[in-house]
Design an enzyme around this catalytic site. Structure first.
Site, PDB file in Angstrom:
ATOM      1  CG  ASN A  12     -12.825  27.938  46.348  1.00  0.00           C
ATOM      2  OD1 ASN A  12     -12.601  29.691  46.845  1.00  0.00           O
ATOM      3  ND2 ASN A  12     -12.262  27.241  47.111  1.00  0.00           N
ATOM      4  CE  LYS A  14      -9.124  26.267  48.003  1.00  0.00           C
ATOM      5  NZ  LYS A  14      -7.953  24.750  48.593  1.00  0.00           N
ATOM      6  CG  HIS A  99     -13.031  23.171  48.872  1.00  0.00           C
ATOM      7  ND1 HIS A  99     -12.803  22.712  49.448  1.00  0.00           N
ATOM      8  CD2 HIS A  99     -13.147  23.027  47.314  1.00  0.00           C
ATOM      9  CE1 HIS A  99     -11.518  22.768  49.354  1.00  0.00           C
ATOM     10  NE2 HIS A  99     -11.433  23.285  47.717  1.00  0.00           N
ATOM     11  CD  GLU A 101      -9.178  24.226  51.637  1.00  0.00           C
ATOM     12  OE1 GLU A 101      -8.522  23.656  51.115  1.00  0.00           O
ATOM     13  OE2 GLU A 101     -10.183  24.950  51.251  1.00  0.00           O
ATOM     14  CD  GLU A 169     -11.672  21.458  44.185  1.00  0.00           C
ATOM     15  OE1 GLU A 169     -10.563  22.213  44.196  1.00  0.00           O
ATOM     16  OE2 GLU A 169     -12.162  21.228  45.763  1.00  0.00           O
ATOM     17  N   GLY A 175      -3.316  22.210  46.786  1.00  0.00           N
ATOM     18  CA  GLY A 175      -3.173  22.582  47.348  1.00  0.00           C
ATOM     19  C   GLY A 175      -1.244  22.017  48.273  1.00  0.00           C
ATOM     20  CB  SER A 214      -1.939  20.716  42.350  1.00  0.00           C
ATOM     21  OG  SER A 214      -2.011  20.534  44.076  1.00  0.00           O
TER      22      SER A 214
END
Length: 252
Positions: A12, A14, A99, A101, A169, A175, A214
Site C-alpha cells: 500500500n 498510500k 483502512h 486511515e 492491521e 508506520g 510495520s
C-alpha cells in the site's frame, strides 16, 4: 486436512509516489522471479494517478495492481471520488477498503466499508477489507472484541475466498515501527479465522488473512510464519523494490 492457501503480499503506497516512482515499480516487476510468483501472489496498490501506468507496465509480469479506496456508487456527482469500475478500467484487480486511515481521517463506518466491498465485487474486483484495534482498545483488553465487531459489520454477505481478503492491521503498529509479538498476532489471526469460518463456512476457512503494521524484511519471516497469517499488507517498505521483495522472500 488444512486448507492450502496461496499467500498474498500486497504493498500500500498510500499518498506517496510521483511519475518518477515508476522506475522503482519497473525494478520490482523485473526482479520478481517466477519461483517467487509461484509461491505467493504479489500486488502493489499505488495512488490512483499512477495506477493505469503501473497496470500497463505490469502486463506479462508477476505483479498485479490494486486501488487504495473506492466510492460505493458506480458513477455520479461525487467530486474527487473514484468508483470501483474506474479502478477496474485502469487495470486494477483489487481494492483496499476500510483502512484505518480512511476510518479515522474520513469517518468511515463499518456500513460504509461493507458498501465499498460490495462495490468492488460489482466491478469484478477483489476487496481487501481492513480491520484493527487502536492502542487504547488493546490496552483495555478489547482488541479481539473490536476486531470481531469490525468483521461483523464490514464484511458483507456473499464474501468468499475468491472475492475477499481480510487484512488485520493493529492501528498502533502502522508506520510506528512497533509490532505486536508473534503470540499477539497468532491469537488475533486465530480469532479472525474462527469468526470467518463460523460465518462463511468453507469460504471462511480458505479466505486469506493478511498481517499489516510495520512489516519489513527483518521481521517478515517471523510474522509470516505465524499460523493463519496468509501474507502481508505492507506500507512504507513497499515503496522500495528491494524491501518489498525482501518481505515476499519469506515465502520464496
Amino acid at each position: 486436512m488444512a486448507v492450502q492457501i496461496k499467500p498474498l503480499v500486497a504493498g500500500n503506497w498510500k499518498m506517496n509516489g510521483l511519475k518518477a516512482a515508476l522506475g522503482e515499480f519497473s525494478k520490482l516487476c523485473e526482479h520478481a522471479s517466477a519461483d517467487l510468483a509461484a509461491a505467493t501472489d504479489l500486488m502493489i496498490c499505488p495512488p490512483a494517478t499512477l495506477l493505469g501506468a503501473m497496470a500497463a507496465s505490469a502486463q506479462e509480469t508477476a505483479i498485479s495492481v490494486g486501488g487504495q479506496d473506492c466510492h460505493m456508487a458506480e458513477k455520479g456527482a461525487h467530486t474527487g471520488d473514484i468508483s470501483a469500475e474506474m479502478l477496474a478500467d485502469s487495470g486494477a484487480v483489487a481494492v483496499i477498503v476500510g483502512h484505518s486511515e480512511r476510518r479515522a481521517d474520513h469517518g468511515e463506518t463499518d456500513d460504509t466499508v461493507a458498501a465499498k466491498a460490495q462495490a468492488a465485487w460489482r466491478a469484478g474486483l477483489g476487496a481487501i477489507i481492513c480491520v484493527g484495534e487502536t492502542e487504547a482498545e488493546r490496552k483495555a483488553g478489547k482488541a479481539i472484541e473490536v476486531v470481531s465487531g469490525q468483521l461483523a459489520g464490514s464484511v458483507p454477505v456473499g464474501a468468499t475466498a475468491d472475492n475477499t481478503v481480510i487484512a488485520y492491521e493493529p492501528v498502533w503498529a502502522i508506520g510506528t515501527g512497533l509490532t505486536p509479538t508473534a503470540e499477539d498476532v497468532r491469537e488475533m489471526h486465530e480469532s479472525i479465522r474462527k469468526t470467518l469460518a463460523a460465518r462463511f463456512k468453507e469460504h471462511g476457512e480458505g479466505m486469506r488473512i493478511l498481517y499489516g503494521g510495520s512489516v519489513k524484511p527483518a521481521n517478515a519471516a517471523e510474522l509470516l510464519a505465524v499460523p493463519n497469517v496468509n501474507g502481508a499488507l505492507v506500507g512504507g517498505a513497499s515503496l522500495k523494490a528491494d524491501d518489498f521483495l525482501g518481505i515476499a522472500a519469506a515465502y520464496g
